[in-house]
Design an enzyme around this catalytic site. Structure first.
Site, mmCIF file in Angstrom:
data_model
loop_
_atom_site.group_PDB
_atom_site.id
_atom_site.type_symbol
_atom_site.label_atom_id
_atom_site.label_comp_id
_atom_site.label_asym_id
_atom_site.label_seq_id
_atom_site.Cartn_x
_atom_site.Cartn_y
_atom_site.Cartn_z
ATOM 1 N N ASP A 10 0.877 -1.185 0.000
ATOM 2 C CA ASP A 10 0.000 0.000 0.000
ATOM 3 C C ASP A 10 0.914 1.234 0.000
ATOM 4 O OD1 ASP A 10 0.858 -0.541 2.632
ATOM 5 O OD2 ASP A 10 -0.845 0.525 3.511
ATOM 6 N N ASP A 15 6.740 1.212 2.264
ATOM 7 C CA ASP A 15 6.548 0.236 1.180
ATOM 8 C C ASP A 15 7.526 0.543 0.047
ATOM 9 O OD1 ASP A 15 3.389 -0.820 1.739
ATOM 10 O OD2 ASP A 15 3.873 1.191 2.421
ATOM 11 N N VAL A 128 2.678 -6.352 2.875
ATOM 12 C CA VAL A 128 3.084 -5.292 3.804
ATOM 13 C C VAL A 128 2.056 -4.159 3.855
ATOM 14 C CG1 VAL A 128 5.557 -5.815 3.678
ATOM 15 C CG2 VAL A 128 4.546 -4.212 2.036
ATOM 16 N N HIS A 247 9.089 -0.080 8.508
ATOM 17 C CA HIS A 247 8.509 -1.407 8.770
ATOM 18 C C HIS A 247 8.665 -2.406 7.625
ATOM 19 C CE1 HIS A 247 6.301 0.844 11.907
ATOM 20 N NE2 HIS A 247 5.922 1.686 10.950
ATOM 21 N N ASP A 248 8.155 -1.996 6.444
ATOM 22 C CA ASP A 248 7.977 -2.966 5.357
ATOM 23 C C ASP A 248 9.308 -3.481 4.810
ATOM 24 O OD1 ASP A 248 5.383 -2.319 5.815
ATOM 25 O OD2 ASP A 248 5.099 -1.159 3.972
HETATM 26 O O1 RIB Z 1 1.803 -0.006 10.700
HETATM 27 C C1 RIB Z 1 2.792 0.079 9.741
HETATM 28 C C2 RIB Z 1 2.297 -0.432 8.409
HETATM 29 O O2 RIB Z 1 1.135 0.313 8.017
HETATM 30 C C3 RIB Z 1 3.273 -0.286 7.282
HETATM 31 O O3 RIB Z 1 3.108 -1.362 6.399
HETATM 32 C C4 RIB Z 1 2.837 0.998 6.632
HETATM 33 O O4 RIB Z 1 3.256 1.100 5.301
HETATM 34 C C5 RIB Z 1 1.349 0.910 6.758
HETATM 35 O O5 RIB Z 1 0.838 0.097 5.734
HETATM 36 CA CA CA Z 2 2.700 -0.781 4.044
#
Ligand code: RIB
Ligand code: CA
Length: 316
Positions: A10, A15, A128, A247-248
């Protein structure tokens, strides 16, 4: 031989870094990317995904997926600005030139089913964003759970959520989809929740080192992560000042360097009810449910190894 992967995204600043890491890491072959609504509406996540590959000069097929959660008209409750008056860590369109490439004719759900039906080699699935596309594909073709050999999901939180007190965004945004995916019988599932991603922060100094590399991927990553740091510094007390989680990208890093995260096999389910509790991942660390583990959950990550991988991969 490079590991084949499919990313479901997303896109989104983190991402985008995940896409670049997967597209450029020499030990990964990115087979395709599926877009889903999440950080921003579907038309933005699709366009942003195309932008990332165009920016790198890479031709990776992009398949557009679903614009709404599988069971709800929209997110569990209307989503306003997460922290009014602070920088949104994603924005809408990514701060790189508009795309010139186009999406594939095939829908993301069909692509997932047909790719895994025909696969003769292992293809790791890395969702992700909200799990909408993956849940829909499993509903249409339940045998997908047998065909996908390995799945690494960014989502969930044990200690603290980022949307509600206990819910992480991806799971919260489509809790029914997460429930479907968690209980579909998929093999070799790894969950990378906020507990792990917040152990691998990228700092302003790391961004300066990336920018100094001068490549399109390194400069874009520095721009995206600096935006994230600003947003986290202004409105996300769970992060150390001057640094932010990406994160991703940590999920992609774990494909080629599994020890970059530390996992425990546990039973995990998802709360699908309540305004405050919806989207919470219930991670049974003490075995109270008496259920068999259904995934490996990451609680820790090696921050320096992660940053080193970004620098090494984006250097040339
Ligand atoms: O909470 C973090 C996640 O939420 C990540 O994947 C960010 O890109 C959103 O999608
Ligand atoms: Ca994401």
């Amino acid at each position: 031989m490079a590991t084949k992967v499919i990313l479901d995204v997303d896109t989104g600043t983190d991402d985008a870094v995940a896409l670049m890491l997967a597209a450029l890491h020499p030990e990964i072959e990115l087979v395709g990317a599926c877009s889903v609504a999440g950080n921003v509406p579907l038309e933005f996540t699709t366009e942003n995904t195309l932008r990332v590959f165009d920016h790198l000069g890479k031709s990776v097929p992009v398949y557009q997926g679903l614009s709404k959660p599988i069971a709800r008209e929209d997110f569990p409750v209307p989503r306003g600005a997460p922290n009014p008056g602070t920088t949104n860590v994603h924005g809408d369109y990514l701060d790189i030139p508009a795309s010139t490439s186009t999406i594939q004719d095939t829908h993301a759900v069909e692509f997932l089913i047909e790719t895994y039906r025909a696969a003769t080699e292992e293809i790791v699935l890395i969702p992700v964003g909200p799990l909408t596309n993956i849940a829909a594909a499993l509903r249409v073709e339940p045998r997908l759970a047998e065909w996908v050999p390995r799945t690494i999901i960014m989502g969930g939180a044990h200690h603290t959520g980022n949307l509600t007190p206990r819910a992480e965004f991806n799971i919260w945004a489509d809790p029914e989809a997460a429930h479907v995916v968690f209980h579909a019988g998929l093999r070799n599932v790894t969950l990378v929740p906020l507990d792990a991603t917040h152990k691998a922060l990228v700092s302003r100094d790391d961004c300066a080192a990336l920018r100094a590399l001068g490549t399109p991927a390194a400069e874009a990553t520095a721009t995206f992560v600096e935006r994230r740091i600003k947003g986290y510094d202004e409105g996300q007390p769970m992060s150390r000042a001057g640094a932010a989680p990406v994160h991703d990208a940590l999920c992609v890093a774990a494909v080629v360097q599994p020890e970059i995260i530390t996992t425990q096999d546990l039973y995990v389910t998802v709360e699908t009810h309540g305004e405050v509790t919806v989207g919470e991942t219930i991670i049974d660390v003490a075995g109270r449910s008496k259920r068999q583990p259904n995934m490996a959950v990451a609680f820790d990550a090696d921050e320096r190894a992660f940053v080193r991988m970004l620098l090494d991969t984006f250097a040339g």
